[in-house]
Design a protein around this motif. Structure first.
Motif, PDB file in Angstrom:
ATOM      1  N   GLU A 189      49.945  51.409  93.031  1.00 26.08           N
ATOM      2  CA  GLU A 189      49.067  52.084  92.064  1.00 26.08           C
ATOM      3  C   GLU A 189      49.135  51.400  90.707  1.00 26.08           C
ATOM      4  O   GLU A 189      48.115  51.199  90.054  1.00 26.08           O
ATOM      5  N   GLN A 190      50.338  51.040  90.295  1.00 29.70           N
ATOM      6  CA  GLN A 190      50.499  50.388  89.000  1.00 29.70           C
ATOM      7  C   GLN A 190      49.821  49.022  88.996  1.00 29.70           C
ATOM      8  O   GLN A 190      49.115  48.671  88.045  1.00 29.70           O
ATOM      9  N   LEU A 191      50.018  48.241  90.056  1.00 32.83           N
ATOM     10  CA  LEU A 191      49.406  46.915  90.114  1.00 32.83           C
ATOM     11  C   LEU A 191      47.894  46.989  90.285  1.00 32.83           C
ATOM     12  O   LEU A 191      47.167  46.157  89.743  1.00 32.83           O
ATOM     13  N   ALA A 192      47.413  47.984  91.033  1.00 32.94           N
ATOM     14  CA  ALA A 192      45.967  48.110  91.235  1.00 32.94           C
ATOM     15  C   ALA A 192      45.257  48.437  89.927  1.00 32.94           C
ATOM     16  O   ALA A 192      44.102  48.048  89.733  1.00 32.94           O
ATOM     17  N   GLY A 193      45.941  49.121  89.031  1.00 33.65           N
ATOM     18  CA  GLY A 193      45.350  49.419  87.735  1.00 33.65           C
ATOM     19  C   GLY A 193      45.145  48.181  86.883  1.00 33.65           C
ATOM     20  O   GLY A 193      44.297  48.157  85.995  1.00 33.65           O
ATOM     21  N   GLN A 194      45.900  47.128  87.156  1.00 33.66           N
ATOM     22  CA  GLN A 194      45.796  45.901  86.383  1.00 33.66           C
ATOM     23  C   GLN A 194      44.738  44.950  86.928  1.00 33.66           C
ATOM     24  O   GLN A 194      44.314  44.041  86.229  1.00 33.66           O
ATOM     25  N   VAL A 195      44.326  45.147  88.180  1.00 32.25           N
ATOM     26  CA  VAL A 195      43.369  44.241  88.813  1.00 32.25           C
ATOM     27  C   VAL A 195      41.952  44.667  88.444  1.00 32.25           C
ATOM     28  O   VAL A 195      41.588  45.836  88.627  1.00 32.25           O
ATOM     29  N   PRO A 196      41.123  43.752  87.929  1.00 26.28           N
ATOM     30  CA  PRO A 196      39.752  44.124  87.606  1.00 26.28           C
ATOM     31  C   PRO A 196      38.960  44.441  88.869  1.00 26.28           C
ATOM     32  O   PRO A 196      39.028  43.731  89.866  1.00 26.28           O
ATOM     33  N   GLY A 197      38.252  45.544  88.833  1.00 23.30           N
ATOM     34  CA  GLY A 197      37.410  45.943  89.955  1.00 23.30           C
ATOM     35  C   GLY A 197      38.061  46.934  90.896  1.00 23.30           C
ATOM     36  O   GLY A 197      37.388  47.541  91.723  1.00 23.30           O
ATOM     37  N   ALA A 198      39.376  47.136  90.792  1.00 23.44           N
ATOM     38  CA  ALA A 198      40.065  48.052  91.707  1.00 23.44           C
ATOM     39  C   ALA A 198      39.665  49.500  91.441  1.00 23.44           C
ATOM     40  O   ALA A 198      39.458  50.270  92.382  1.00 23.44           O
ATOM     41  N   GLU A 199      39.556  49.877  90.173  1.00 18.66           N
ATOM     42  CA  GLU A 199      39.171  51.252  89.834  1.00 18.66           C
ATOM     43  C   GLU A 199      37.756  51.552  90.328  1.00 18.66           C
ATOM     44  O   GLU A 199      37.479  52.649  90.818  1.00 18.66           O
ATOM     45  N   GLN A 200      36.856  50.576  90.219  1.00 23.20           N
ATOM     46  CA  GLN A 200      35.490  50.778  90.695  1.00 23.20           C
ATOM     47  C   GLN A 200      35.466  50.927  92.213  1.00 23.20           C
ATOM     48  O   GLN A 200      34.689  51.710  92.744  1.00 23.20           O
ATOM     49  N   MET A 201      36.307  50.164  92.922  1.00 29.44           N
ATOM     50  CA  MET A 201      36.363  50.285  94.379  1.00 29.44           C
ATOM     51  C   MET A 201      36.854  51.665  94.783  1.00 29.44           C
ATOM     52  O   MET A 201      36.310  52.286  95.699  1.00 29.44           O
ATOM     53  N   MET A 202      37.888  52.160  94.104  1.00 32.86           N
ATOM     54  CA  MET A 202      38.444  53.465  94.457  1.00 32.86           C
ATOM     55  C   MET A 202      37.554  54.620  94.033  1.00 32.86           C
ATOM     56  O   MET A 202      37.754  55.746  94.482  1.00 32.86           O
ATOM     57  N   SER A 203      36.570  54.358  93.187  1.00 26.74           N
ATOM     58  CA  SER A 203      35.656  55.428  92.789  1.00 26.74           C
ATOM     59  C   SER A 203      34.625  55.729  93.876  1.00 26.74           C
ATOM     60  O   SER A 203      33.981  56.765  93.842  1.00 26.74           O
ATOM     61  N   VAL A 204      34.491  54.839  94.859  1.00 30.94           N
ATOM     62  CA  VAL A 204      33.575  55.067  95.984  1.00 30.94           C
ATOM     63  C   VAL A 204      34.208  56.092  96.917  1.00 30.94           C
ATOM     64  O   VAL A 204      35.362  55.923  97.312  1.00 30.94           O
ATOM     65  N   PRO A 205      33.493  57.180  97.255  1.00 28.70           N
ATOM     66  CA  PRO A 205      34.067  58.175  98.174  1.00 28.70           C
ATOM     67  C   PRO A 205      34.376  57.558  99.534  1.00 28.70           C
ATOM     68  O   PRO A 205      33.528  56.933 100.151  1.00 28.70           O
TER      69      PRO A 205
END
Length: 184
Positions: A84-100
């Motif tokens: 979770e911590q590393l995914a927050g640093q990667v660009p585009g990860a938050e947008q991917m996880m926003s998809v249901p």
């Protein structure tokens, strides 16, 4: 939790229904832990053939196995927190996880296989990287079947397949696309 508190059937039979239910509640279990569930557990303990010899070693073996389980569970939670911590640093990860239908593990696995998404100019490049591009099996005048090439990363292909199943179930846009592609 039951194996920690009542490792053997004889330990279950020593308790009353209300004592079992109260121990469940004391250990943080809130749902489905009434007297009727405790009654079912006691009935299963009385009906079981169970072991009657070597109880001390059986109890010790259960304690060892439960200790290993608790350790692995703690390590898994620690790994997920790190992801979770590393995914927050990667660009585009938050947008991917926003998809249901796309979770942390799927997004992290995709990023681990593909790398930085901005280095690709077209989605077909990722499709080809996974080996999902179409090829026709033909020779001369023979026209064969069209199928995926599978000349790519099998882990990425498997990850994409496993992520599409919940997407079809939870996301209306993907349901519509799936229905469109499946109808002849």
């Amino acid at each position: 939790m039951c194996l920690h508190v009542f490792p053997l059937p004889m330990n279950v039979m020593e308790e009353t229904e209300s004592e079992i239910a109260s121990k469940w509640r004391d250990n943080g279990i809130k749902r489905g832990v009434g007297v009727s569930r405790a009654r079912q557990l006691i009935k299963a303990a009385t009906d079981t053939i169970g072991i009657t010899v070597g109880l001390q070693m059986a109890r010790q073996e259960l304690q060892i196995l439960l200790g290993q389980y608790d350790l692995l569970h703690a390590q898994l939670e620690q790994s997920v927190a790190g992801i979770e911590q590393l995914a927050g640093q990667v660009p585009g990860a938050e947008q991917m996880m926003s998809v249901p239908g796309i979770g942390l593990v799927t997004a992290a696995g995709f990023i681990a296989e593909v790398g930085d998404i901005s280095s690709y100019q077209h989605p077909r490049q990722i499709q080809k990287l996974a080996g999902l591009n179409l090829k026709e099996n033909s020779s001369g005048s023979h026209k064969g079947k069209t199928q995926i090439s599978k000349r790519g990363r099998p882990q990425l292909r498997a990850l994409l397949f496993r992520c599409v199943i919940p997407l079809i179930a939870k996301n209306a846009e993907f349901q519509g696309l799936h229905q469109y592609l499946r109808t002849p």
